[in-house]
Design a protein around this motif. Structure first.
Motif, PDB file in Angstrom:
ATOM      1  N   UNK A  40       0.874  -1.231  -0.168  1.00  0.00           N
ATOM      2  CA  UNK A  40       0.338  -0.005   0.176  1.00  0.00           C
ATOM      3  C   UNK A  40       0.887   1.022   0.087  1.00  0.00           C
ATOM      4  N   UNK A  41       2.122   1.452   0.480  1.00  0.00           N
ATOM      5  CA  UNK A  41       2.504   2.213   0.860  1.00  0.00           C
ATOM      6  C   UNK A  41       3.468   3.087  -0.730  1.00  0.00           C
ATOM      7  N   UNK A  42       3.981   1.554  -1.393  1.00  0.00           N
ATOM      8  CA  UNK A  42       4.000   2.374  -2.794  1.00  0.00           C
ATOM      9  C   UNK A  42       3.291   2.485  -3.754  1.00  0.00           C
ATOM     10  N   UNK A  43       2.149   2.154  -3.489  1.00  0.00           N
ATOM     11  CA  UNK A  43       1.082   2.389  -4.361  1.00  0.00           C
ATOM     12  C   UNK A  43       0.726   3.891  -4.436  1.00  0.00           C
ATOM     13  N   UNK A  44       0.865   4.583  -3.054  1.00  0.00           N
ATOM     14  CA  UNK A  44       0.230   5.465  -2.918  1.00  0.00           C
ATOM     15  C   UNK A  44       1.805   6.527  -2.716  1.00  0.00           C
ATOM     16  N   UNK A  45       2.451   6.072  -3.093  1.00  0.00           N
ATOM     17  CA  UNK A  45       3.584   7.184  -3.553  1.00  0.00           C
ATOM     18  C   UNK A  45       3.905   7.302  -4.933  1.00  0.00           C
ATOM     19  N   UNK A  46       3.630   5.735  -5.576  1.00  0.00           N
ATOM     20  CA  UNK A  46       3.599   5.634  -7.183  1.00  0.00           C
ATOM     21  C   UNK A  46       2.886   6.446  -7.140  1.00  0.00           C
ATOM     22  N   UNK A  47       1.404   6.472  -7.259  1.00  0.00           N
ATOM     23  CA  UNK A  47      -0.113   7.060  -7.335  1.00  0.00           C
ATOM     24  C   UNK A  47       0.176   8.853  -8.238  1.00  0.00           C
ATOM     25  N   UNK A  48       0.783   9.700  -6.383  1.00  0.00           N
ATOM     26  CA  UNK A  48       0.728  10.625  -6.658  1.00  0.00           C
ATOM     27  C   UNK A  48       2.379  11.121  -6.028  1.00  0.00           C
ATOM     28  N   UNK A  72      16.766  -4.934   9.620  1.00  0.00           N
ATOM     29  CA  UNK A  72      15.687  -3.495   9.973  1.00  0.00           C
ATOM     30  C   UNK A  72      15.231  -1.940  10.600  1.00  0.00           C
ATOM     31  N   UNK A  73      15.394  -1.546   9.799  1.00  0.00           N
ATOM     32  CA  UNK A  73      15.326  -0.027  10.216  1.00  0.00           C
ATOM     33  C   UNK A  73      13.969  -0.452  11.110  1.00  0.00           C
ATOM     34  N   UNK A  74      14.474   0.148  12.444  1.00  0.00           N
ATOM     35  CA  UNK A  74      12.772   0.587  12.969  1.00  0.00           C
ATOM     36  C   UNK A  74      11.716   1.584  12.835  1.00  0.00           C
ATOM     37  N   UNK A  75      10.887   0.935  12.754  1.00  0.00           N
ATOM     38  CA  UNK A  75      10.063   1.707  12.128  1.00  0.00           C
ATOM     39  C   UNK A  75       9.356   1.933  10.745  1.00  0.00           C
ATOM     40  N   UNK A  76       9.793   0.840   9.772  1.00  0.00           N
ATOM     41  CA  UNK A  76      10.007   0.601   8.859  1.00  0.00           C
ATOM     42  C   UNK A  76       8.612   0.348   8.191  1.00  0.00           C
ATOM     43  N   UNK A  77       8.402   1.225   6.727  1.00  0.00           N
ATOM     44  CA  UNK A  77       6.941   1.682   6.434  1.00  0.00           C
ATOM     45  C   UNK A  77       6.512  -0.101   5.667  1.00  0.00           C
ATOM     46  N   UNK A  78       8.290  -0.468   4.573  1.00  0.00           N
ATOM     47  CA  UNK A  78       8.133  -1.684   4.532  1.00  0.00           C
ATOM     48  C   UNK A  78       8.374  -3.187   4.538  1.00  0.00           C
ATOM     49  N   UNK A  79       7.419  -4.331   4.388  1.00  0.00           N
ATOM     50  CA  UNK A  79       7.423  -5.647   4.840  1.00  0.00           C
ATOM     51  C   UNK A  79       8.181  -6.091   4.065  1.00  0.00           C
ATOM     52  N   UNK A  80       9.090  -5.659   3.267  1.00  0.00           N
ATOM     53  CA  UNK A  80      10.249  -6.881   1.924  1.00  0.00           C
ATOM     54  C   UNK A  80      10.722  -6.209   3.026  1.00  0.00           C
ATOM     55  N   UNK A  81      11.391  -4.779   3.472  1.00  0.00           N
ATOM     56  CA  UNK A  81      13.139  -4.436   3.437  1.00  0.00           C
ATOM     57  C   UNK A  81      13.263  -5.471   5.352  1.00  0.00           C
TER      58      UNK A  81
END
Length: 168
Positions: free
Chosen positions: A44-52, A149-158
């Motif tokens: 979802x974080x990708x969709x939001x950023x890529x869309x706008x 991983x980075x604490x508080x990462x927005x990405x499940x894949x990271x």
């Protein structure tokens, strides 16, 4: 208009690194979706950023860079402003038909130069341990892996967190 050129002549044209313009929004979406769907899933974080990208990258003070060949975008990356002087290198990808040609290295160098030009004090990225070629590229450019991983990462894949440690 900005899709991958079909002719063999265009595949030998020089690469130009350019900043975002509205005509490149579709390429930002297309290149990232191609890459994400090849290796992971679109989150979802990708969709939001890529869309706008104008709202989610540029308006908060970030930058978008594109590698163009013969006027066609073949790679892209983003510098997301994460705080005063703090940037995240994100959404870096190269069209799979153009990989292995040094385009990612050129984009990364341009992003690092932009970071320095903007007076950045911290540059980080998140990635995945499966992306060994990308991780080697980041390490060669001065990024250092952190523990976990980075604490508080927005990405499940990271599962990889790296911080840029400039040598200059």
């Amino acid at each position: 208009m900005l899709s991958q050129p079909a002719s063999d002549d265009a595949s030998h044209a020089p690469i130009e690194i350019v900043s975002y313009r509205p005509a490149l929004a579709e390429a930002f979406w297309r290149l990232n979706v191609q890459w994400l769907e090849r290796y992971f899933q679109l989150e979802e974080v990708d969709r939001v950023m890529l869309a706008d990208p104008e709202h989610h990258v540029l308006a908060p003070g970030g930058e978008l860079l594109f590698a163009c060949r013969a006027g066609h975008a073949v790679g892209t990356c983003a510098l997301l402003k994460a705080g005063e002087g703090v940037f995240e290198l994100a959404k870096m990808c190269v069209d799979e038909r153009c990989q292995g040609q040094g385009i990612g290295r050129r984009l990364l160098a341009a992003a690092i130069e932009t970071f320095h030009r903007r007076g950045g004090r911290e540059l980080f990225l998140e990635s995945n341990s499966r992306l060994t070629t990308a991780l080697r590229l980041y390490e060669a450019a001065g990024f250092v892996r952190q523990d976990g991983p980075r604490p508080g990462s927005h990405y499940r894949r990271a599962d990889v967190y790296m911080i840029y440690r400039p040598t200059r």
